[in-house]
Write a protein that holds these residues in place. Structure first.
Motif, PDB file in Angstrom:
ATOM      1  N   ILE B 166     -51.587  59.167  54.372  1.00 36.10           N
ATOM      2  CA  ILE B 166     -50.747  59.544  53.228  1.00 36.10           C
ATOM      3  C   ILE B 166     -51.306  58.920  51.951  1.00 36.10           C
ATOM      4  CG2 ILE B 166     -48.428  59.362  52.231  1.00 36.10           C
ATOM      5  CD1 ILE B 166     -47.427  59.140  55.199  1.00 36.10           C
ATOM      6  N   PHE B 167     -51.689  57.646  52.070  1.00 37.34           N
ATOM      7  CA  PHE B 167     -52.239  56.922  50.924  1.00 37.34           C
ATOM      8  C   PHE B 167     -53.488  57.611  50.385  1.00 37.34           C
ATOM      9  CE2 PHE B 167     -54.664  53.074  49.356  1.00 37.34           C
ATOM     10  CZ  PHE B 167     -53.863  52.835  48.270  1.00 37.34           C
ATOM     11  N   LEU B 170     -52.751  60.883  48.696  1.00 42.04           N
ATOM     12  CA  LEU B 170     -52.187  60.716  47.357  1.00 42.04           C
ATOM     13  C   LEU B 170     -53.251  60.280  46.362  1.00 42.04           C
ATOM     14  CD1 LEU B 170     -48.762  58.988  48.081  1.00 42.04           C
ATOM     15  CD2 LEU B 170     -49.100  61.248  47.072  1.00 42.04           C
ATOM     16  N   MET B 171     -54.075  59.316  46.768  1.00 40.23           N
ATOM     17  CA  MET B 171     -55.101  58.828  45.846  1.00 40.23           C
ATOM     18  C   MET B 171     -56.035  59.966  45.432  1.00 40.23           C
ATOM     19  SD  MET B 171     -54.446  55.746  45.091  1.00 40.23           S
ATOM     20  CE  MET B 171     -55.903  55.474  44.071  1.00 40.23           C
ATOM     21  N   ASN B 172     -56.266  60.888  46.342  1.00 39.22           N
ATOM     22  CA  ASN B 172     -57.158  62.015  46.038  1.00 39.22           C
ATOM     23  C   ASN B 172     -56.390  63.296  45.722  1.00 39.22           C
ATOM     24  OD1 ASN B 172     -59.820  60.695  46.612  1.00 39.22           O
ATOM     25  ND2 ASN B 172     -58.792  60.346  48.562  1.00 39.22           N
ATOM     26  N   ARG B 232     -61.490  51.722  54.373  1.00 39.65           N
ATOM     27  CA  ARG B 232     -61.292  51.216  53.027  1.00 39.65           C
ATOM     28  C   ARG B 232     -59.810  51.303  52.643  1.00 39.65           C
ATOM     29  NH1 ARG B 232     -62.777  53.155  47.768  1.00 39.65           N
ATOM     30  NH2 ARG B 232     -62.666  55.247  48.606  1.00 39.65           N
ATOM     31  N   TYR B 233     -59.198  52.455  52.913  1.00 33.90           N
ATOM     32  CA  TYR B 233     -57.788  52.606  52.579  1.00 33.90           C
ATOM     33  C   TYR B 233     -56.916  51.710  53.446  1.00 33.90           C
ATOM     34  CZ  TYR B 233     -59.000  56.490  49.536  1.00 33.90           C
ATOM     35  OH  TYR B 233     -59.531  57.243  48.528  1.00 33.90           O
ATOM     36  N   VAL B 236     -57.035  48.250  51.958  1.00 34.28           N
ATOM     37  CA  VAL B 236     -56.200  48.130  50.757  1.00 34.28           C
ATOM     38  C   VAL B 236     -54.731  47.980  51.169  1.00 34.28           C
ATOM     39  CG1 VAL B 236     -55.344  49.336  48.722  1.00 34.28           C
ATOM     40  CG2 VAL B 236     -57.788  49.383  49.257  1.00 34.28           C
ATOM     41  N   LEU B 237     -54.300  48.810  52.105  1.00 30.25           N
ATOM     42  CA  LEU B 237     -52.909  48.738  52.569  1.00 30.25           C
ATOM     43  C   LEU B 237     -52.627  47.408  53.261  1.00 30.25           C
ATOM     44  CD1 LEU B 237     -52.385  52.374  53.844  1.00 30.25           C
ATOM     45  CD2 LEU B 237     -51.042  51.245  52.076  1.00 30.25           C
ATOM     46  N   MET B 240     -51.992  44.828  50.696  1.00 29.12           N
ATOM     47  CA  MET B 240     -50.647  44.919  50.112  1.00 29.12           C
ATOM     48  C   MET B 240     -49.585  44.486  51.117  1.00 29.12           C
ATOM     49  SD  MET B 240     -50.649  48.149  47.488  1.00 29.12           S
ATOM     50  CE  MET B 240     -51.402  49.424  48.472  1.00 29.12           C
ATOM     51  N   THR B 247     -44.619  46.730  53.557  1.00 26.91           N
ATOM     52  CA  THR B 247     -45.130  47.734  52.618  1.00 26.91           C
ATOM     53  C   THR B 247     -45.486  49.041  53.324  1.00 26.91           C
ATOM     54  OG1 THR B 247     -46.003  46.084  51.084  1.00 26.91           O
ATOM     55  CG2 THR B 247     -47.010  48.266  50.992  1.00 26.91           C
TER      56      THR B 247
END
Lengths: 317, 317
Positions: B166-167, B170-172, B232-233, B236-237, B240, B247
């Motif tokens: 999902i992340f 959204l980023m793309n 990578r994503y 990042v998650l 967080m 999160t």
């Protein structure tokens, strides 16, 4: 910095990451200003004969906004809102005054304490400080612009601000915030339009432009700053930007292409006129007049639209 | 690990971050299984008498899915798809076989090379390997489940998979991907429904459950893995998540609450039946039959719905 300017071959002043290139001071300034003009043109932010009010805080973003719009030949006057937050506001105001003096721009100052009786942070309320501070700034900015016939308000929001706001709204699924974000908020009735000429420029580029142009600005954060949360999201985005330059810009542009997804969530609020001040309001009394307990409208009118050569400063409140 | 189990006070086996607590091995297993049951109940993933096909790869997620569904009393059979990716597939298959043997679960194996003549990665095509591998797996999984009358397919997707998908979407701004994500994809016609019982469990919890239960699994990544981007994503998650536990879960739950925003973007594709195999297709020939150049349908029927006590393994292809 070992690189050489891509345009003239002189020693570089900056290495840009996206697009990747070295530029000397002079050609960086040229690049930066052209980029602002492109943003203005692409999103139809300003018309040539618009009378533009730039909200200057004393910080780099708004100072650079005023400076560049002036350099690009727009009709600019500035507004500083003195929030009455002790020493921080005093220093902010000094910077804003110095910036406008150096730019030869007319500066208007609104003093919150004189206008409503208290500075920000000086009232007892359950409402968070940043919340009623934002409310107060937005109201005064709009009322001042409206009362004095400005066509549009320009603010210093930059790419990092916009990307992190969209990012945080998505991470927390505050989708109602995502309906109207963008470089331009159209005016309507007594709501003066708002534009963000630095929408596609990063904080780093703006800071470097200020240095390159000799613009002096306040670095301090507001003592009430809820910086922690915003800074966390900015840091995450900066990490991704470093790994893949262009991430922030592409993310924000992608949002703009898809904004309509969120617009349907927006219930068109029926706005009426505040019983006290006559400005747009969702309730009988607008949130500004209600919060500050006003019983009659503020009159923020000043003589403006200065003639060429006539410069000065005037304080209201 | 210095903590003590929150339930019984014995030495802890794991420290959970969200909710924050220590648990011993036994109570962690109990906690984990109850959480899977809660996910199944909350999203109405399975009915008690459903005949469930679990797609097992040899890795931890699918093995734990099969194991827990079995422990929770569901009717489970497993399907392993041998992709024909050299040593990696050989080892994957061995792990899947061992897992099912230890669980006493019936395992079906489909051998891609025998079915379509080539292993994944062995054909010359401009289509990326991961793309036609996914297509092949999805097709075979569905066709096998449909041909043999399974009610539903369960896969091992976990919270980290879902959050990072999902992340990244959204980023793309790949919003078309966001219309149908979730713990359950309803079946329709010849499309068998799909569910994700580990939807709310993290990779870390699943790995620990496998260790706690003595489930042996393949750790290797597929040699064609496009891991870099996904990882990578996920990183990042995870960053967080570390700063603010919960999160990932809150992000995914927020997405589910707001998924309708993206559904409108989805054009309901009119599905017809593939001229070759009769399965659902957007074109005259479905993408599986087209990609592999099939001229007659695969017949994947086996005798299934085993009687209690009758266990075994059968390979098709």
């Amino acid at each position: 910095m070992k690189g050489r300017c891509k345009i003239c071959g002189r020693e570089a002043f900056i290495k840009l990451h996206y697009p990747r290139m070295y530029l000397c001071r002079e050609h960086f300034i040229e690049y930066f200003e052209r980029k602002v003009q492109r943003t203005i043109d692409r999103y139809h932010l300003l018309k040539r004969d618009d009378w533009v009010l730039v909200a200057v805080s004393g910080g780099k973003d708004s100072a650079v906004t005023a400076w560049v719009l002036n350099r690009l030949g727009y009709n600019v006057e500035c507004l500083h809102i003195d929030l009455g937050i002790g020493d921080y506001s005093k220093r902010s105001r000094e910077y804003a005054e110095r910036q406008c003096r150096e730019l030869g721009l007319k500066l208007h100052v609104l003093d919150v304490r004189k206008l409503v009786g208290h500075g920000i942070g000086e009232v007892r309320t359950r409402r968070p400080v940043c919340s009623y501070c934002g409310l107060t700034k937005r109201y005064l900015m709009n009322k001042f612009a409206y009362d004095n016939g400005f066509d549009v308000i320009a603010t210093g929001h930059n790419l990092d601000d916009e990307a992190s706001f969209i990012f945080s709204s998505l991470m927390n699924w505050n989708v109602q915030y995502l309906a109207k974000q963008g470089p331009k908020l159209e005016g309507k009735g007594k709501m003066v339009g708002k534009v963000k000429p630095l929408y596609e420029l990063t904080e780093r580029e703006i800071a470097l432009y200020a240095v390159a142009s000799g613009i002096d600005y306040l670095v301090d954060e507001c003592p009430h700053s809820r910086g922690a949360v915003t800074l966390r999201y900015k840091a995450v985005l900066n990490g991704m930007e470093e790994e893949r330059p262009g991430t922030k810009l592409n993310f924000v542009k992608g949002y703009l292409r898809n904004r309509e997804l969120f617009e349907r969530k927006l219930e068109e609020m029926e706005l009426r006129e505040c019983r006290v001040c006559g400005m747009p309001s969702s309730g009988e009394v607008c949130s500004f007049c209600r919060f500050w307990g006003l019983e009659k409208p503020l009159d923020l009118r000043v003589r403006t639209r200065v003639e060429e050569g006539e410069r000065g400063e005037k304080e209201i409140g």
